[in-house]
Design a protein around this motif. Structure first.
Motif, PDB file in Angstrom:
ATOM      1  N   ASN A 196      38.254  35.237  29.896  1.00 21.26           N
ATOM      2  CA  ASN A 196      37.508  35.621  31.094  1.00 21.26           C
ATOM      3  C   ASN A 196      38.157  34.950  32.302  1.00 21.26           C
ATOM      4  O   ASN A 196      37.933  33.772  32.570  1.00 21.26           O
ATOM      5  CB  ASN A 196      36.046  35.198  30.938  1.00 21.26           C
ATOM      6  N   ALA A 197      38.983  35.714  33.035  1.00 16.07           N
ATOM      7  CA  ALA A 197      39.680  35.145  34.187  1.00 16.07           C
ATOM      8  C   ALA A 197      38.708  34.768  35.296  1.00 16.07           C
ATOM      9  O   ALA A 197      38.946  33.792  36.037  1.00 16.07           O
ATOM     10  CB  ALA A 197      40.717  36.132  34.709  1.00 16.07           C
ATOM     11  N   ASP A 198      37.603  35.513  35.443  1.00 16.02           N
ATOM     12  CA  ASP A 198      36.606  35.168  36.463  1.00 16.02           C
ATOM     13  C   ASP A 198      36.092  33.748  36.258  1.00 16.02           C
ATOM     14  O   ASP A 198      35.960  32.970  37.212  1.00 16.02           O
ATOM     15  CB  ASP A 198      35.413  36.132  36.397  1.00 16.02           C
ATOM     16  N   ALA A 199      35.793  33.416  34.991  1.00 11.48           N
ATOM     17  CA  ALA A 199      35.271  32.081  34.697  1.00 11.48           C
ATOM     18  C   ALA A 199      36.305  31.020  35.019  1.00 11.48           C
ATOM     19  O   ALA A 199      35.965  29.948  35.534  1.00 11.48           O
ATOM     20  CB  ALA A 199      34.854  31.996  33.235  1.00 11.48           C
ATOM     21  N   MET A 200      37.573  31.281  34.705  1.00  9.38           N
ATOM     22  CA  MET A 200      38.626  30.330  35.031  1.00  9.38           C
ATOM     23  C   MET A 200      38.675  30.060  36.527  1.00  9.38           C
ATOM     24  O   MET A 200      38.755  28.915  36.983  1.00  9.38           O
ATOM     25  CB  MET A 200      39.988  30.877  34.553  1.00  9.38           C
ATOM     26  N   VAL A 201      38.616  31.116  37.314  1.00 11.25           N
ATOM     27  CA  VAL A 201      38.727  30.972  38.766  1.00 11.25           C
ATOM     28  C   VAL A 201      37.512  30.258  39.339  1.00 11.25           C
ATOM     29  O   VAL A 201      37.628  29.348  40.175  1.00 11.25           O
ATOM     30  CB  VAL A 201      38.915  32.357  39.424  1.00 11.25           C
ATOM     31  N   SER A 215      52.029  36.770  19.365  1.00 16.77           N
ATOM     32  CA  SER A 215      50.634  36.543  19.729  1.00 16.77           C
ATOM     33  C   SER A 215      50.258  37.384  20.949  1.00 16.77           C
ATOM     34  O   SER A 215      51.113  37.963  21.618  1.00 16.77           O
ATOM     35  CB  SER A 215      50.408  35.058  20.013  1.00 16.77           C
ATOM     36  N   ALA A 216      48.956  37.470  21.213  1.00 16.29           N
ATOM     37  CA  ALA A 216      48.448  38.314  22.293  1.00 16.29           C
ATOM     38  C   ALA A 216      47.627  37.486  23.269  1.00 16.29           C
ATOM     39  O   ALA A 216      46.904  36.565  22.872  1.00 16.29           O
ATOM     40  CB  ALA A 216      47.595  39.441  21.720  1.00 16.29           C
ATOM     41  N   LEU A 217      47.742  37.834  24.545  1.00 21.37           N
ATOM     42  CA  LEU A 217      47.003  37.144  25.602  1.00 21.37           C
ATOM     43  C   LEU A 217      46.445  38.196  26.543  1.00 21.37           C
ATOM     44  O   LEU A 217      47.194  38.876  27.252  1.00 21.37           O
ATOM     45  CB  LEU A 217      47.923  36.194  26.360  1.00 21.37           C
ATOM     46  N   CYS A 218      45.123  38.361  26.545  1.00 25.13           N
ATOM     47  CA  CYS A 218      44.467  39.381  27.364  1.00 25.13           C
ATOM     48  C   CYS A 218      43.463  38.719  28.289  1.00 25.13           C
ATOM     49  O   CYS A 218      42.524  38.052  27.829  1.00 25.13           O
ATOM     50  CB  CYS A 218      43.767  40.409  26.480  1.00 25.13           C
ATOM     51  N   HIS A 219      43.649  38.870  29.605  1.00 23.56           N
ATOM     52  CA  HIS A 219      42.697  38.384  30.595  1.00 23.56           C
ATOM     53  C   HIS A 219      41.809  39.520  31.075  1.00 23.56           C
ATOM     54  O   HIS A 219      42.275  40.662  31.224  1.00 23.56           O
ATOM     55  CB  HIS A 219      43.425  37.766  31.787  1.00 23.56           C
ATOM     56  N   VAL A 220      40.548  39.210  31.324  1.00 24.04           N
ATOM     57  CA  VAL A 220      39.581  40.184  31.825  1.00 24.04           C
ATOM     58  C   VAL A 220      39.157  39.729  33.213  1.00 24.04           C
ATOM     59  O   VAL A 220      38.763  38.576  33.406  1.00 24.04           O
ATOM     60  CB  VAL A 220      38.358  40.286  30.896  1.00 24.04           C
ATOM     61  N   LEU A 221      39.245  40.637  34.196  1.00 26.71           N
ATOM     62  CA  LEU A 221      39.007  40.247  35.588  1.00 26.71           C
ATOM     63  C   LEU A 221      38.274  41.343  36.341  1.00 26.71           C
ATOM     64  O   LEU A 221      38.641  42.517  36.266  1.00 26.71           O
ATOM     65  CB  LEU A 221      40.347  39.966  36.285  1.00 26.71           C
ATOM     66  N   ASN A 222      37.241  40.929  37.078  1.00 26.94           N
ATOM     67  CA  ASN A 222      36.630  41.789  38.087  1.00 26.94           C
ATOM     68  C   ASN A 222      37.207  41.366  39.432  1.00 26.94           C
ATOM     69  O   ASN A 222      36.809  40.330  39.979  1.00 26.94           O
ATOM     70  CB  ASN A 222      35.114  41.648  38.081  1.00 26.94           C
ATOM     71  N   PRO A 223      38.138  42.122  40.005  1.00 26.11           N
ATOM     72  CA  PRO A 223      38.794  41.676  41.240  1.00 26.11           C
ATOM     73  C   PRO A 223      37.856  41.585  42.430  1.00 26.11           C
ATOM     74  O   PRO A 223      38.202  40.948  43.439  1.00 26.11           O
ATOM     75  CB  PRO A 223      39.876  42.744  41.459  1.00 26.11           C
ATOM     76  N   ASN A 224      36.679  42.200  42.326  1.00 22.45           N
ATOM     77  CA  ASN A 224      35.721  42.134  43.427  1.00 22.45           C
ATOM     78  C   ASN A 224      35.044  40.775  43.534  1.00 22.45           C
ATOM     79  O   ASN A 224      34.381  40.491  44.538  1.00 22.45           O
ATOM     80  CB  ASN A 224      34.652  43.216  43.257  1.00 22.45           C
ATOM     81  N   THR A 225      35.193  39.927  42.513  1.00 23.80           N
ATOM     82  CA  THR A 225      34.507  38.633  42.511  1.00 23.80           C
ATOM     83  C   THR A 225      35.426  37.467  42.874  1.00 23.80           C
ATOM     84  O   THR A 225      34.984  36.325  42.876  1.00 23.80           O
ATOM     85  CB  THR A 225      33.878  38.365  41.131  1.00 23.80           C
ATOM     86  N   VAL A 226      36.699  37.762  43.122  1.00 21.55           N
ATOM     87  CA  VAL A 226      37.648  36.701  43.467  1.00 21.55           C
ATOM     88  C   VAL A 226      38.401  37.111  44.726  1.00 21.55           C
ATOM     89  O   VAL A 226      38.355  38.260  45.169  1.00 21.55           O
ATOM     90  CB  VAL A 226      38.654  36.442  42.317  1.00 21.55           C
ATOM     91  N   GLU A 227      39.103  36.157  45.313  1.00 17.48           N
ATOM     92  CA  GLU A 227      39.892  36.460  46.495  1.00 17.48           C
ATOM     93  C   GLU A 227      41.006  37.448  46.158  1.00 17.48           C
ATOM     94  O   GLU A 227      41.509  37.491  45.030  1.00 17.48           O
ATOM     95  CB  GLU A 227      40.513  35.176  47.060  1.00 17.48           C
TER      96      GLU A 227
END
Length: 511
Positions: free
Chosen positions: A391-396, A420-432
């Motif tokens: 969850n990229a939102d949580a990271m930010v 291996s696999a690395l998948c980030h999930v992001l709502n761009p409306n919630t971050v800069e």
């Protein structure tokens, strides 16, 4: 006449978009503004027929034969080919047998005619019936171009009667000539000729012009083609000596340049859209608008990781709280107690929705060093491959933009191995905007899912080393596993991993 279901348009890319070419013995409308390439693409279609040994007819309603030859002088078209007939028809004032001196009459011109059709200085009225009667002398032919139907609009003032006249002409070419025909028309909102043809022709190809960064560009798209699973994406058009070059031939890198692995996740349409599955050994970004339903997709991703990898590292979203994740895993046949106890699933909870008394559930302090050390330990504990869903939102929001970037770099540069696999999930409306741009830039493959105004959910491949970049597919939810269905891309498009790309066959020269 051809027994095939389609005939070449003269462009390998357009043929690929159409699944082989224009439908045989059917009519297609080419519409566009002045200088958009309608006549050129039409002559390119006839040249392909001439090269195949077919008989072709070019009918101009707006240019004399001399003007037509001059307009094509810079191209390689063989206007003197023995299998090519060229005629010009237009309306002009003249005498008819039935009327007076100033009637609207059919004026024609071919290589060996002076324009008079009837004897004694008479010409027939400018009607659909007499136009067809005149054109009968050229039958049979395999391909016909009528450029442009706008020149026929003076046949009648009635839109309904004009549409009937156009339909009769289309049927005349298809039934009497047994020919594949192209009609051209100006692309304007109130143009009767264009509007009539949009409804009566088998297909519509649109040519447009607009600026990109203040520079003029030409574009092509297929707006309609009955019975064909055609490519709906817009293409660029360039003028060259062989006609129109349509590009790009492919939107993802050719197989010779691929340096990544990928695995299907079990959603057929999504795997096809992505060119075989989500990439491995590099970053994947799944963007969403906050309205799209992600739970079924998350459940498939979790199942995929548990089936194919030795450990799933989950940095959960609010949506993936503990009880909801347990429910999703249960629907996929996994018991959350078991996968946590055995270490198959490890949870790094930054949003506080999990019970950290459970095995392999961690709630680290909100600083990047602690988070990176924990992630490194979770990777080091396993000798096999890791599937990370983050969850990229949580990271930010918990670490701040600068430290979230540090963690993102660390994950790919220090932890991720080629399998291996690395998948980030992001709502761009919630971050800069700049942090959203950073996540897009750092991902090798980007998918975007959203809900439109009509309440339908879509997913698009925005960026990828493989797959159908630029394609949008419908997302729907079903009652049987995997509980989510993604619309397949049109089958006429190139297979991103095929060595023989149908869009790229041949040369499409630009000399």
């Amino acid at each position: 006449m051809s027994g095939d279901s389609s005939v070449s348009s003269g462009s390998q890319v357009l043929d690929g978009m159409l699944g082989g070419g224009y439908p045989t013995n059917r009519s297609t409308l080419l519409t566009g503004g002045p200088g958009s390439g309608k006549s050129t693409l039409s002559m390119q279609f006839l040249q392909a027929g001439l090269d195949a040994g077919e008989d072709c007819l070019f009918i101009s309603t707006e240019q004399t034969i001399g003007e037509l030859r001059q307009s094509f002088a810079d191209f390689e078209f063989d206007l003197h080919h023995e299998n090519l007939s060229i005629t010009s028809i237009h309306a002009g004032a003249g005498r008819t047998i039935e009327g007076g001196e100033d009637d609207l009459t059919l004026q024609t011109l071919t290589e060996d005619e002076d324009g008079e059709i009837l004897s004694q200085g008479f010409n027939p009225p400018f009607t659909g019936e007499y136009i067809r009667q005149y054109l009968e002398r050229f039958a049979p032919v395999d391909r016909v171009v009528l450029d442009s139907v706008s020149g026929l609009s003076v046949i009648t003032d009635s839109p309904q009667r004009f549409r009937r006249s156009v339909l009769d002409l289309i049927r005349f070419f298809s039934d009497e000539f047994q020919a594949t025909s192209l009609f051209t028309a100006e692309r304007t909102g109130d143009n009767e000729a264009t509007n009539a043809l949009r409804f009566t022709t088998h297909g519509v190809v649109e040519l447009t012009q607009r600026n990109v960064e203040d520079d003029p560009h030409h574009f092509l798209r297929i707006a309609k083609m009955r019975g064909v699973d055609y490519d709906r994406r817009e293409m660029e058009v360039e003028f060259g000596s062989a006609g129109l070059r349509i590009a790009p031939k492919r939107r993802s890198q050719p197989p010779e340049l691929k340096d990544h692995r990928h695995r299907p996740i079990g959603i057929g349409g999504l795997d096809a859209l992505a060119g075989g599955g989500l990439v491995r050994g590099t970053g994947v970004l799944l963007e969403h608008d906050g309205r799209a339903n992600l739970t079924a997709l998350f459940s498939v991703l979790l199942k995929h990781g548990l089936e194919t990898d030795d450990r799933v590292v989950l940095v959960p979203t609010i949506e993936l709280r503990e009880n909801r994740t347990a429910q999703l895993l249960d629907g996929q046949g996994y018991d959350i107690e078991n996968v946590l106890e055995t270490g198959r699933l490890a949870v790094v909870d930054l949003v506080g929705t999990w019970n950290d008394d459970r095995p392999n559930v961690f709630t680290p302090e909100h600083d990047h060093e602690t988070v990176m050390n924990l992630l490194a330990r979770l990777y080091d504990d396993v000798e096999g491959t890791i599937y990370s869903l983050v969850n990229a939102d949580a990271m930010v929001h918990t670490l701040g933009p600068a430290d979230a970037r540090r963690v993102r770099y660390f994950e790919e540069s220090e932890l991720l191995d080629p399998d291996s696999a690395l998948c980030h999930v992001l709502n761009p409306n919630t971050v800069e905007d700049r942090i959203a741009a950073f996540y897009r830039d750092s991902a090798e493959q980007t998918l975007d899912t959203w809900v439109g105004d009509a309440g339908l959910q879509y997913i698009a491949l925005r960026k990828s080393p493989c797959g159908f970049v630029g394609t949008t597919s419908l997302v729907e939810y079903v009652e049987e596993p995997p509980y989510v269905r993604v619309q397949h891309p049109p089958q006429t498009r190139e297979n991103p991993y095929a060595e023989a790309n149908p869009y790229a066959a041949g040369d499409d020269r630009m000399e």
